[in-house]
Write a protein that holds these residues in place. Structure first.
Motif, mmCIF file in Angstrom:
data_model
loop_
_atom_site.group_PDB
_atom_site.id
_atom_site.type_symbol
_atom_site.label_atom_id
_atom_site.label_comp_id
_atom_site.label_asym_id
_atom_site.label_seq_id
_atom_site.Cartn_x
_atom_site.Cartn_y
_atom_site.Cartn_z
ATOM 1 N N UNK A 299 0.879 -1.274 -0.153
ATOM 2 C CA UNK A 299 0.102 0.101 0.019
ATOM 3 C C UNK A 299 0.803 1.349 0.032
ATOM 4 N N UNK A 300 2.131 1.244 0.723
ATOM 5 C CA UNK A 300 2.872 2.548 0.669
ATOM 6 C C UNK A 300 3.412 2.830 -0.509
ATOM 7 N N UNK A 301 3.835 1.723 -1.280
ATOM 8 C CA UNK A 301 4.222 1.878 -2.590
ATOM 9 C C UNK A 301 3.002 2.397 -3.804
ATOM 10 N N UNK A 302 1.965 2.023 -3.430
ATOM 11 C CA UNK A 302 0.612 2.120 -4.379
ATOM 12 C C UNK A 302 0.243 3.511 -4.038
ATOM 13 N N UNK A 303 0.189 3.908 -3.107
ATOM 14 C CA UNK A 303 -0.396 5.366 -2.576
ATOM 15 C C UNK A 303 0.606 6.367 -3.417
ATOM 16 N N UNK A 304 2.119 6.032 -3.086
ATOM 17 C CA UNK A 304 2.994 6.933 -3.686
ATOM 18 C C UNK A 304 2.835 7.037 -5.292
ATOM 19 N N UNK A 305 2.709 5.598 -5.770
ATOM 20 C CA UNK A 305 2.773 5.795 -7.223
ATOM 21 C C UNK A 305 1.553 6.179 -7.963
ATOM 22 N N UNK A 306 0.397 5.811 -7.378
ATOM 23 C CA UNK A 306 -0.842 6.346 -8.161
ATOM 24 C C UNK A 306 -0.957 8.017 -7.859
ATOM 25 N N UNK A 307 -0.609 8.399 -6.775
ATOM 26 C CA UNK A 307 -0.951 9.764 -6.596
ATOM 27 C C UNK A 307 -0.031 10.547 -7.196
ATOM 28 N N UNK A 308 1.264 10.015 -7.513
ATOM 29 C CA UNK A 308 2.059 10.834 -8.276
ATOM 30 C C UNK A 308 1.710 10.688 -9.821
ATOM 31 N N UNK A 309 0.958 9.764 -10.297
ATOM 32 C CA UNK A 309 0.462 9.639 -11.612
ATOM 33 C C UNK A 309 -0.622 10.578 -11.795
ATOM 34 N N UNK A 310 -1.395 10.791 -10.870
ATOM 35 C CA UNK A 310 -2.452 11.779 -10.825
ATOM 36 C C UNK A 310 -2.087 13.060 -10.852
ATOM 37 N N UNK A 311 -1.036 13.551 -10.083
ATOM 38 C CA UNK A 311 -0.576 14.719 -9.954
ATOM 39 C C UNK A 311 -0.128 15.193 -11.392
ATOM 40 N N UNK A 312 0.697 13.898 -12.167
ATOM 41 C CA UNK A 312 0.942 14.390 -13.524
ATOM 42 C C UNK A 312 -0.017 14.434 -14.488
ATOM 43 N N UNK A 313 -1.186 14.010 -14.213
ATOM 44 C CA UNK A 313 -2.215 14.260 -15.142
ATOM 45 C C UNK A 313 -2.877 15.578 -14.590
#
Length: 570
Positions: A299-313
């Motif tokens: 979950x730690x990696x997932x939140x960091x990865x997915x929220x970073x992807x959202x931020x880029x979009x």
């Protein structure tokens, strides 16, 4: 040539305005609007109050909605929770709220009668057990002018029944979330409605409090139907909160529930996506809701990865709501907070119900206000006295209901209470305390000074691992962690529903309407994107209730950790 897209926008706008104007122009003294989330109920309130300015009252059950409505209706209406309104009336009679009073009296019943009574539920439905009520009222009388949340509504209903001339009149009463009202709360609304025009709103598909406080959607269904024909029903059909795929997924889910024999008494209501340029653009970016298995360890990696992807979009600010099943709060909240902390996020709000256990600080606070407060003394003595001493004091108080508990305590116990009260007063006043004095006070209150210091040091510690370079631009993104019940009144651009599995939301052979309501409430919080996060690689039964073309079924999230990197404790 007419642009078909613009024509679609115009037609939807006209249709929505027509619905709203029908309500605004109606002269019916009793109106009821049963509509889905995001359909403009707050806007309706604003317009109705602007057309009819003056003394008005807006009531709801949920604190989060009070905050939202108070801002939206600022200068137009007094906005209160039901409990807040009841207190505003009874406070003029000298009464006060102590929310934990039912727990105190429940403990009294265990000590004095060896009975286990849930007094929070006693005043939520008829008939009230007369013997239990008599015990409660006697103990409440001993403890002074206090009510708990459980009994203050009942008390105001009884007061208004006995003093009908004191029921106030308003130019307009507005009531929200009526599906979550129980019997006595409904009775209070009916007493108020007898003297003032009223508009009731709610959605029977979002009933969350059937088990928590004996609320039932039957009340709103009766007023909307033939049970109470003096209430005139109106629709609000268009959802402007969510993208089209979220709205249609909700409709899929409701249709599937009805086809399977659930929601038998629900009110049929249209729930349509409101087409608008901005939301259409969001819909193009988010054409499906997301289902993804994410094992707890990742979950730690997932939140960091997915929220970073959202931020880029996004390329700008956005907010996130993380929802966990109601029964998973104690387990999941610490884990997720730790996970988000390690990932580098530092603007995480975890606003849930306050701890309802009775503490020595509660008692000392009451004694600070009134040195002879019976309730305060009773609470403190339950902590510092021996079990035999405490039982003896309670028995004396039952035999002498007008006595002061401070006089029943005995000199040794009374001296200890006064010493603690003095230390508490010094602490709140900013005075220095002896280490032994402070340690004793903190220990009795359940605080560990060393643990508090360790947690503070961890909070203050800055590390590059906790705030990696890739996260620095978005580490202050607003993230709200809550339960399904706590999510009522909230919404966010991106909603993550965790533990989406049969173990927590749906068991094909044991589904209840309550399971359906819970999932609907969680889904309807999302403005742009909804993530359904499974704790394993199995699909929840409810996922099959949504048309497959609306769901992006993603592969399980697996990531190789960098050597030496913290696992996140999940």
């Amino acid at each position: 040539m007419i642009d078909p897209i613009q024509n679609r926008y115009n037609e939807a706008k006209v249709a929505r305005e027509k619905e709203t104007n029908r309500i605004l122009e109606s002269t019916a003294p009793k109106k009821i609007v049963v509509a889905g989330p995001g359909t403009g109920k707050t806007y309706l309130f604003q317009q109705l109050l602007k057309r009819n300015p003056g003394n008005s009252l807006t009531l709801t059950f949920i604190n989060a909605l009070v905050d939202e409505l108070s801002l939206s209706l600022s200068g137009l209406s007094e906005v209160r929770t039901l409990h807040g309104y009841a207190l505003s009336v009874l406070a003029s009679k000298g009464f006060r709220i102590f929310p934990k009073l039912p727990k105190v009296i429940a403990n009294d019943a265990r000590v004095l009668r060896e009975q286990d009574v849930q007094f929070e539920a006693l005043f939520q439905d008829d008939p009230i057990d007369p013997e239990k009520r008599e015990f409660y009222e006697k103990r409440r009388g001993l403890y002074g002018q206090f009510y708990g949340y459980a009994d203050i509504i009942h008390a105001l209903v009884q007061y208004y029944k006995q003093n009908e001339n004191e029921i106030p009149t308003f130019k307009q009463i507005l009531v929200d979330e009526f599906q979550d009202f129980n019997k006595f709360e409904v009775e209070l609304i009916e007493l108020l409605a007898a003297k003032s025009p009223i508009l009731i709103t709610g959605d029977d598909d979002q009933s969350l409090y059937m088990h928590l406080k004996k609320a039932t959607a039957a009340h709103i269904r009766r007023k909307h139907g033939q049970g109470e024909p003096d209430y005139i029903p109106f629709p609000l059909s268009y959802c402007s909160r969510s993208t089209e795929v979220v709205v249609e997924a909700i409709n899929d889910f409701i249709s599937s529930a009805v086809q399977r024999g659930f929601l038998k008494d629900r009110i049929e209501k249209p729930y349509k996506y409101f087409p608008a340029e901005k939301m259409d653009e969001e819909g193009k970016k988010h054409q499906k809701i997301i289902f993804r298995p994410v094992f707890a360890h990742f979950l730690t990696d997932y939140f960091q990865s997915e929220i970073c992807n959202i931020a880029k979009r996004e390329g700008g600010p956005f907010d996130i709501l993380i929802i966990v099943p109601n029964g998973m709060k104690k387990v999941r909240f610490p884990q997720i907070r730790n996970s988000l902390d390690i990932a580098g996020f530092r603007n995480v709000r975890c606003a849930e119900r306050q701890d309802t256990s009775v503490s020595i600080a509660d008692g000392l606070s009451l004694i600070r206000e009134n040195p002879e407060c019976n309730l305060g003394w009773r609470i403190v003595l339950s902590v510092i006295a021996t079990s035999d001493e405490f039982r003896h004091i309670l028995k004396l108080s039952a035999a002498e209901p007008t006595a002061k508990i401070c006089a029943l305590a005995g000199e040794d116990c009374a001296s200890k209470v006064r010493t603690l009260a003095s230390s508490f007063q010094k602490l709140l006043g900013g005075e220095e305390l002896e280490n032994s004095e402070l340690d004793k006070l903190l220990s009795l209150a359940g605080y560990d000074r060393r643990q508090m210091a360790k947690e503070k040091m961890r909070e203050d510690c800055y590390s590059h691992e906790r705030a990696p370079v890739s996260m620095r631009s978005i580490r202050d993104i607003r993230i709200h962690l809550t339960t399904v019940v706590g999510s009522k009144g909230l919404s966010a651009d991106y909603v993550f529903l965790l533990d989406f599995s049969d173990g927590h939301f749906s068991k094909s052979k044991k589904i209840s309407d309550q399971n359906i309501y819970d999932f609907l409430v969680a889904m309807t919080r999302a403005r742009k994107q909804l993530y359904l996060i499974s704790p394993d690689d199995k699909e929840a039964y409810f996922l099959g209730w949504i048309k497959p073309e609306r769901v992006d079924r993603q592969r399980p999230f697996l990531i190789r950790r960098a050597k030496g990197r913290a696992a996140g404790g999940l």
